[in-house]
Design an enzyme around this catalytic site. Structure first.
Site: not given
Ligand code: URA
Length: 242
Positions: A105
């Site tokens: 993310d």
């Molecule tokens: N899970 C998440 O919620 N965010 C990420 O960036 C990776 C795995």
């Protein structure tokens, strides 16, 4: 296998197809010791010696990198609003046609793999290949043994989607708990949504390993480096601790 000289040079990130004729003239490109004359010349990357300004160029058409992704960048090749992880690459690496093998993310940090090898990326991302991704998280709220048991059974997300069994290893339980999460799939916001399904909130998330490949802690946020041949294979091995 014989390929065009301009493909050889662009695959190595030394120039672009368009600029190849000028590059060949101005950078002292030689084939087996004689000056190259045209981008259309065919070369055998395994047998011919290609030199640029006197330095031998060893051909590779597949490229593999690890990056320590900083927060604030999106794991995509382009985005209309935000900077992407490709914006962190130098000019040569940008010419390799790299893309992220799996996503983090925008606000997440840590190990991000970049490649131009679609098969390798697919094997990493595909849940059927069981590649374990390891995340370090900090959570607002108390993580409990019950949370770990729920992870092991398979969390059902808010929208009813059922996750595979996963490992939650609590490192420190408190107002801001710390834990490791081991997953073999990568649904959208998966770790955050799994923790949310337990009524808690992920405040910080950093991926620290993919398979047996650990994030090189020597890489500052935003820095990246090529993987060794061993490391390219190690993503398909189980991490030592599970
Ligand atoms: N899970 C998440 O919620 N965010 C990420 O960036 C990776 C795995």
């Amino acid at each position: 296998m014989r390929i065009r000289l301009d493909k050889f040079l662009t695959d190595m990130g030394l120039t672009t197809r368009r600029q190849a004729p000028y590059f060949i003239k101005s950078s002292g490109v030689t084939i087996n010791g004689r000056p190259a004359v045209s981008p259309h010349e065919k070369v055998d990357p395994d047998a011919d010696v290609i030199e640029v300004a006197g330095a031998k160029v060893v051909y590779k058409d597949k490229h593999y990198y690890m990056m320590n992704k900083p927060a604030g960048y999106v794991s995509a090749t382009e985005d209309r609003r935000d900077p992407t992880v490709l914006d962190l690459l130098d000019e040569q690496a940008r010419r390799y046609g790299l893309f992220p093998a799996g996503r983090l993310d925008k606000d997440s940090e840590g190990l991000l793999l970049l490649t131009n090898d679609g098969d390798w990326a697919h094997r990493i991302i595909s849940p059927s290949k069981d590649v374990v991704k390891t995340y370090y998280i900090e959570v607002d709220g108390l993580l409990t043994d019950e949370d770990a048991r729920a992870f092991a059974e398979g969390i059902t997300l808010g929208d009813g989607l059922k996750c595979r069994p996963a490992v939650l290893r609590v490192l420190a339980a408190g107002e801001r708990s710390k834990a490791l999460v081991y997953l073999t799939e990568g649904k959208y916001h998966q770790v955050k949504r799994m923790v949310a399904a337990r009524g808690k909130h992920v405040a910080y998330l950093k991926r620290i390993a993919i398979g047996a490949l650990k994030l090189d802690e020597g890489l500052k946020p935003g820095a990246y480096r090529p993987l060794t041949e061993e490391e390219v294979k190690s993503v398909f091995e189980k991490p030592a601790e599970i």
